[in-house]
Write a protein that holds these residues in place. Structure first.
Motif, PDB file in Angstrom:
ATOM      1  N   ARG A 165       0.893  -1.186   0.166  1.00 35.86           N
ATOM      2  CA  ARG A 165      -0.137  -0.083   0.037  1.00 35.86           C
ATOM      3  C   ARG A 165       0.881   1.351  -0.039  1.00 35.86           C
ATOM      4  O   ARG A 165       0.581   2.189  -0.699  1.00 35.86           O
ATOM      5  CB  ARG A 165      -1.018  -0.019   1.203  1.00 35.86           C
ATOM      6  CG  ARG A 165      -1.747   1.126   1.059  1.00 35.86           C
ATOM      7  CD  ARG A 165      -2.951   1.006   2.297  1.00 35.86           C
ATOM      8  NE  ARG A 165      -3.999   2.032   2.115  1.00 35.86           N
ATOM      9  CZ  ARG A 165      -5.112   1.679   2.062  1.00 35.86           C
ATOM     10  NH1 ARG A 165      -5.483   0.639   2.042  1.00 35.86           N
ATOM     11  NH2 ARG A 165      -6.174   2.784   1.704  1.00 35.86           N
ATOM     12  N   GLU A 166       2.061   1.193   0.859  1.00 33.99           N
ATOM     13  CA  GLU A 166       2.768   2.499   0.856  1.00 33.99           C
ATOM     14  C   GLU A 166       3.571   2.701  -0.243  1.00 33.99           C
ATOM     15  O   GLU A 166       3.583   3.694  -0.776  1.00 33.99           O
ATOM     16  CB  GLU A 166       3.525   2.401   2.026  1.00 33.99           C
ATOM     17  CG  GLU A 166       2.873   2.482   3.496  1.00 33.99           C
ATOM     18  CD  GLU A 166       3.749   2.036   4.738  1.00 33.99           C
ATOM     19  OE1 GLU A 166       5.147   2.181   4.482  1.00 33.99           O
ATOM     20  OE2 GLU A 166       3.199   1.884   5.743  1.00 33.99           O
ATOM     21  N   CYS A 173      -3.942  -1.974  -2.614  1.00 31.41           N
ATOM     22  CA  CYS A 173      -4.546  -2.560  -1.363  1.00 31.41           C
ATOM     23  C   CYS A 173      -4.873  -4.075  -1.633  1.00 31.41           C
ATOM     24  O   CYS A 173      -5.706  -4.594  -2.485  1.00 31.41           O
ATOM     25  CB  CYS A 173      -5.904  -1.921  -1.194  1.00 31.41           C
ATOM     26  SG  CYS A 173      -5.981  -0.347  -0.827  1.00 31.41           S
ATOM     27  N   GLY A 222      -4.435  -6.274   1.540  1.00 32.70           N
ATOM     28  CA  GLY A 222      -5.046  -6.634   2.904  1.00 32.70           C
ATOM     29  C   GLY A 222      -3.801  -6.416   3.743  1.00 32.70           C
ATOM     30  O   GLY A 222      -2.866  -6.222   3.339  1.00 32.70           O
ATOM     31  N   ARG A 223      -4.242  -6.748   4.933  1.00 36.72           N
ATOM     32  CA  ARG A 223      -3.144  -6.500   6.020  1.00 36.72           C
ATOM     33  C   ARG A 223      -2.415  -7.864   6.018  1.00 36.72           C
ATOM     34  O   ARG A 223      -2.636  -9.160   5.965  1.00 36.72           O
ATOM     35  CB  ARG A 223      -3.721  -6.460   7.443  1.00 36.72           C
ATOM     36  CG  ARG A 223      -4.292  -5.147   7.580  1.00 36.72           C
ATOM     37  CD  ARG A 223      -5.199  -4.950   8.724  1.00 36.72           C
ATOM     38  NE  ARG A 223      -4.151  -5.335   9.914  1.00 36.72           N
ATOM     39  CZ  ARG A 223      -4.320  -5.381  11.301  1.00 36.72           C
ATOM     40  NH1 ARG A 223      -5.631  -4.901  11.668  1.00 36.72           N
ATOM     41  NH2 ARG A 223      -3.596  -5.875  11.979  1.00 36.72           N
ATOM     42  N   PRO A 224      -1.062  -7.866   6.143  1.00 38.96           N
ATOM     43  CA  PRO A 224       0.098  -8.885   6.094  1.00 38.96           C
ATOM     44  C   PRO A 224      -0.248  -9.926   7.222  1.00 38.96           C
ATOM     45  O   PRO A 224      -0.040 -11.186   6.889  1.00 38.96           O
ATOM     46  CB  PRO A 224       1.416  -8.538   6.304  1.00 38.96           C
ATOM     47  CG  PRO A 224       1.280  -7.070   6.019  1.00 38.96           C
ATOM     48  CD  PRO A 224      -0.198  -6.528   6.430  1.00 38.96           C
ATOM     49  N   ASP A 225      -0.623  -9.620   8.339  1.00 37.87           N
ATOM     50  CA  ASP A 225      -1.040 -10.560   9.589  1.00 37.87           C
ATOM     51  C   ASP A 225      -2.305 -11.312   9.302  1.00 37.87           C
ATOM     52  O   ASP A 225      -2.625 -12.268   9.942  1.00 37.87           O
ATOM     53  CB  ASP A 225      -0.974  -9.974  10.646  1.00 37.87           C
ATOM     54  CG  ASP A 225      -1.997  -8.607  11.005  1.00 37.87           C
ATOM     55  OD1 ASP A 225      -2.360  -8.257  10.005  1.00 37.87           O
ATOM     56  OD2 ASP A 225      -2.147  -8.277  11.922  1.00 37.87           O
ATOM     57  N   ASN A 226      -3.033 -10.910   8.203  1.00 35.33           N
ATOM     58  CA  ASN A 226      -4.278 -11.818   7.909  1.00 35.33           C
ATOM     59  C   ASN A 226      -3.977 -12.456   6.790  1.00 35.33           C
ATOM     60  O   ASN A 226      -5.127 -12.982   6.019  1.00 35.33           O
ATOM     61  CB  ASN A 226      -5.231 -10.590   7.625  1.00 35.33           C
ATOM     62  CG  ASN A 226      -5.734  -9.907   8.676  1.00 35.33           C
ATOM     63  OD1 ASN A 226      -5.658 -10.317   9.969  1.00 35.33           O
ATOM     64  ND2 ASN A 226      -6.250  -8.733   8.876  1.00 35.33           N
ATOM     65  N   ARG A 242      -6.865  -2.592  -6.252  1.00 37.73           N
ATOM     66  CA  ARG A 242      -7.190  -3.293  -5.140  1.00 37.73           C
ATOM     67  C   ARG A 242      -7.540  -4.597  -5.664  1.00 37.73           C
ATOM     68  O   ARG A 242      -7.808  -4.966  -6.979  1.00 37.73           O
ATOM     69  CB  ARG A 242      -8.521  -2.856  -4.440  1.00 37.73           C
ATOM     70  CG  ARG A 242      -9.765  -2.455  -5.257  1.00 37.73           C
ATOM     71  CD  ARG A 242     -10.568  -1.476  -4.376  1.00 37.73           C
ATOM     72  NE  ARG A 242     -11.365  -0.869  -5.543  1.00 37.73           N
ATOM     73  CZ  ARG A 242     -12.825  -1.241  -5.484  1.00 37.73           C
ATOM     74  NH1 ARG A 242     -13.312  -2.146  -4.721  1.00 37.73           N
ATOM     75  NH2 ARG A 242     -13.426  -0.661  -6.374  1.00 37.73           N
ATOM     76  N   TYR A 269      -5.979 -15.699   2.215  1.00 39.08           N
ATOM     77  CA  TYR A 269      -6.502 -14.937   3.475  1.00 39.08           C
ATOM     78  C   TYR A 269      -6.888 -15.742   4.476  1.00 39.08           C
ATOM     79  O   TYR A 269      -7.669 -16.947   4.493  1.00 39.08           O
ATOM     80  CB  TYR A 269      -7.558 -14.042   3.058  1.00 39.08           C
ATOM     81  CG  TYR A 269      -7.075 -12.997   2.168  1.00 39.08           C
ATOM     82  CD1 TYR A 269      -6.753 -11.772   2.580  1.00 39.08           C
ATOM     83  CD2 TYR A 269      -7.160 -12.980   0.814  1.00 39.08           C
ATOM     84  CE1 TYR A 269      -6.022 -10.689   1.823  1.00 39.08           C
ATOM     85  CE2 TYR A 269      -6.521 -11.977  -0.042  1.00 39.08           C
ATOM     86  CZ  TYR A 269      -6.070 -11.062   0.387  1.00 39.08           C
ATOM     87  OH  TYR A 269      -5.625  -9.961  -0.253  1.00 39.08           O
TER      88      TYR A 269
END
Length: 137
Positions: free
Chosen positions: A2-3, A8, A10-14, A59, A71
């Motif tokens: 994302r940065e 987008c 998703g979050r890496p920890d998910n 995304r 995921y």
């Protein structure tokens, strides 16, 4: 992602199988020139990137089941994907919680011994056990 790329995913920890997931995305974008959201195919990478920017397709399409295996939420319950879990009605669980509270609400064991989760330390004082875990670990 994302940065650096404004993409987008998703979050890496998910996420699980991240290397395979990134390889799939790289192959779609750099080899097939395929949009990650609408799956349209373009002549070259610059045309694809322009399309994704203009159409706000930076995304993944949540309806595309190809991405589900990457995921963690899709592994919570056998034979259910994230949409099935999200659509579930949780009121039954809350009602069971109320029943348990009614059954055990008057139970107060003052002599209950609490044990540290990380070592053999134990005490009847919950604040002391919490302090022990916080300070020691």
């Amino acid at each position: 992602m994302r940065e650096n790329h404004f993409l987008c995913i998703g979050r890496p920890d998910n996420m699980v199988f991240i290397d395979k997931f990134l390889d799939l995305l790289k192959n779609k974008i750099e080899t097939n020139f395929q949009c990650l959201f609408c799956d349209s195919i373009f002549e070259d990478c610059s045309t694809l990137k322009e399309h994704m920017r203009k159409k706000a397709h930076k995304r993944l399409n949540p309806k595309n089941k190809e991405y589900d295996k990457f995921y963690l939420v899709n592994y919570l319950e056998f034979d259910k994907n994230w949409k099935d879990i999200e659509a579930e009605d949780d009121t039954e669980i809350e009602e069971v919680g109320d029943e348990i509270e009614e059954m055990w609400g008057d139970y107060h064991d003052r002599d209950m011994e609490l044990v540290c989760l990380l070592c053999e330390f134990s005490s009847n004082d919950s604040k002391l056990v919490f302090w022990h875990m916080k300070v020691k670990f």
